[in-house]
Design an enzyme around this catalytic site. Structure first.
Site, PDB file in Angstrom:
ATOM      1  N   HIS A 177       0.870  -1.180   0.000  1.00 38.32           N
ATOM      2  CA  HIS A 177       0.000   0.000   0.000  1.00 38.32           C
ATOM      3  C   HIS A 177       0.902   1.223   0.000  1.00 38.32           C
ATOM      4  O   HIS A 177       1.690   1.426   0.915  1.00 38.32           O
ATOM      5  CB  HIS A 177      -0.918   0.013   1.217  1.00 38.32           C
ATOM      6  CG  HIS A 177      -1.921   1.131   1.171  1.00 38.32           C
ATOM      7  ND1 HIS A 177      -3.194   0.965   0.659  1.00 38.32           N
ATOM      8  CD2 HIS A 177      -1.839   2.439   1.549  1.00 38.32           C
ATOM      9  CE1 HIS A 177      -3.845   2.114   0.732  1.00 38.32           C
ATOM     10  NE2 HIS A 177      -3.047   3.024   1.257  1.00 38.32           N
ATOM     11  N   CYS A 178       0.790   2.034  -1.045  1.00 36.13           N
ATOM     12  CA  CYS A 178       1.698   3.171  -1.228  1.00 36.13           C
ATOM     13  C   CYS A 178       1.018   4.468  -0.796  1.00 36.13           C
ATOM     14  O   CYS A 178       0.017   4.873  -1.404  1.00 36.13           O
ATOM     15  CB  CYS A 178       2.127   3.265  -2.693  1.00 36.13           C
ATOM     16  SG  CYS A 178       3.280   4.618  -3.009  1.00 36.13           S
ATOM     17  N   PRO A 179       1.528   5.151   0.237  1.00 39.27           N
ATOM     18  CA  PRO A 179       0.903   6.418   0.652  1.00 39.27           C
ATOM     19  C   PRO A 179       1.085   7.525  -0.372  1.00 39.27           C
ATOM     20  O   PRO A 179       0.283   8.468  -0.405  1.00 39.27           O
ATOM     21  CB  PRO A 179       1.629   6.743   1.964  1.00 39.27           C
ATOM     22  CG  PRO A 179       2.932   6.021   1.881  1.00 39.27           C
ATOM     23  CD  PRO A 179       2.660   4.776   1.098  1.00 39.27           C
ATOM     24  N   ASN A 182      -1.794   6.996  -2.484  1.00 34.98           N
ATOM     25  CA  ASN A 182      -3.025   6.751  -1.709  1.00 34.98           C
ATOM     26  C   ASN A 182      -3.824   5.597  -2.309  1.00 34.98           C
ATOM     27  O   ASN A 182      -5.036   5.676  -2.498  1.00 34.98           O
ATOM     28  CB  ASN A 182      -3.895   8.014  -1.662  1.00 34.98           C
ATOM     29  CG  ASN A 182      -5.044   7.880  -0.672  1.00 34.98           C
ATOM     30  OD1 ASN A 182      -4.946   7.132   0.308  1.00 34.98           O
ATOM     31  ND2 ASN A 182      -6.141   8.584  -0.914  1.00 34.98           N
ATOM     32  N   ASN A 183      -3.113   4.509  -2.598  1.00 36.57           N
ATOM     33  CA  ASN A 183      -3.775   3.372  -3.232  1.00 36.57           C
ATOM     34  C   ASN A 183      -2.934   2.126  -2.994  1.00 36.57           C
ATOM     35  O   ASN A 183      -1.736   2.214  -2.708  1.00 36.57           O
ATOM     36  CB  ASN A 183      -3.932   3.613  -4.733  1.00 36.57           C
ATOM     37  CG  ASN A 183      -4.975   2.739  -5.368  1.00 36.57           C
ATOM     38  OD1 ASN A 183      -5.641   1.960  -4.694  1.00 36.57           O
ATOM     39  ND2 ASN A 183      -5.136   2.840  -6.683  1.00 36.57           N
TER      40      ASN A 183
END
Length: 387
Positions: A177-179, A182-183
């Protein structure tokens, strides 16, 4: 009658107060969730603001106001806008492409859910899950050899699928999950994420390379004392700094693609029957590349979905395992020498099985395994819950 009404009033008031308190708590929880969702967009807004400033600094301050040569201006502006467009396009697709979730066939039916809740933990629950998973193309297991089951989503997890605690969903071929986007980065947008890293790196390298001579002139007092000096200096520093971080991250994901691994599989290698195989999904560099980018090379450099398969089933390497692979995890039984059926015993999806057309047939592999080759047997049907 009057006394009866007075006696009934306090319970009603208490019930009303409890309902009001529950409503207030629910309302506060909703506000908190909305605030969290807004905070998740802060990294995206940060990247977007830097991108907007870099556009102004490069196009206006550097190209239009500082560069004196007309030919240099045109070349730099054309090349810059190509990199800028590809960067923004791939970033947009990474952010707004919804992660794919397991198809309905992996979800437990209503009757299976009731049976699972009704039965005590143990063999009876395992029997319920065994019936639900018997026709599914799943070959990976938990550390104890159980079929991977998500008790939050109430589904049998497909291979390479994991539950994201931020999205609160099971994501097909989840990488992380990549901040910054945001996905969740998974099967549906992993190609877009790779192109985002590639084009952002090229974008930064191009800016740093074309800005370098003017950055040097700034330090040697070769530029007039204008507002452009500030933008030129910080534009070079920002481009160089992001180039270093992006090059390491992009190189790492290129290595993952070459080995057909995800970030999660690096930290915990996939477990097949009776053994952990860190390269279990690797088919060789060419086929690993096609898994992500597809068969049609004309789409490889464009943020257009072209990955092979449906995200629920994947071809695997069956023999010639990596000699450095991890040993058998504790708690798993050893493979019987008399078993000649090699995994996968269940058919792959049509969109995936063609990758194995130039490999030996299952019967040939089985014959070789009996002569001493290393093979992987059909997974055990022991099951347990896994979140």
């Amino acid at each position: 009658m009057r006394c009866g009404k007075m006696a009934a009033a306090p319970p009603l008031a208490a019930a009303a107060g409890a309902a009001a308190a529950a409503g207030a708590a629910s309302g506060w929880g909703g506000v908190r969730r909305r605030c969290q969702r807004l905070l998740y967009w802060v990294p995206v807004l940060f990247i977007s603001s830097i991108l907007c400033w870099s556009y102004y600094a490069y196009v206006t301050q550097l190209c239009l106001l500082t560069m004196a040569n007309i030919g240099e201006k045109v070349v730099c502006l054309v090349a810059y806008h190509i990199f800028f467009m590809l960067f923004v396009w791939s970033y947009w697709k990474t952010i707004f492409t919804l992660p794919m979730n397991p198809s309905k066939e992996f979800h437990l039916s209503y009757s299976d859910k009731e049976s699972l809740e009704r039965e005590p933990r143990g063999e009876s629950q395992q029997e319920v899950l065994r019936r639900a998973a018997k026709d599914l193309p799943i070959y990976t297991r938990t550390m104890s050899g159980a079929i991977r089951y998500c008790d939050r989503c109430h589904l049998v997890k497909p291979d390479r699928c994991h539950h994201c605690s931020v999205c609160d969903k099971c994501i097909l071929k989840m990488d992380h999950h990549c901040p910054w986007v945001n996905n969740c980065v998974g099967f549906s947008n992993y190609k877009f994420f790779l192109l985002f890293l590639a084009y952002s790196l090229l974008y930064c390298l191009f800016i740093a390379a074309t800005d370098l001579q003017y950055f040097i002139k700034f330090w040697t007092n070769g530029l007039p004392d204008t507002q452009a000096k500030f933008h030129i200096m910080f534009l070079f520093f920002a481009a160089a700094m992001f180039s270093v971080s992006l090059s390491s991250l992009f190189g790492y994901h290129c290595w993952l693609v070459s080995k057909n691994k995800s970030t999660l599989e690096v930290f915990r290698a996939p477990i097949f029957r009776h053994r952990t195989d860190k390269n279990g999904f690797s088919l060789g560099f060419s086929k690993n590349l096609r898994q992500v980018f597809g068969d049609e090379k004309k789409y490889w450099l464009l943020p257009v979905f072209s990955s092979l398969g449906d995200g629920c089933s994947f071809p695997t390497c069956l023999v010639n395992q990596d000699p450095e692979q991890a040993s058998t995890p504790g708690g798993l039984n050893s493979t019987s020498k008399n078993e000649s059926l090699l995994f996968p015993a269940k058919p792959l999806r049509d969109s995936q099985s063609h990758l194995l057309t130039d490999t030996p047939s299952w019967s040939d592999i089985s014959a070789k395994a009996e002569k001493g080759k290393i093979g992987m047997s059909n997974p055990a049907l022991t099951m347990e819950n896994e979140t």
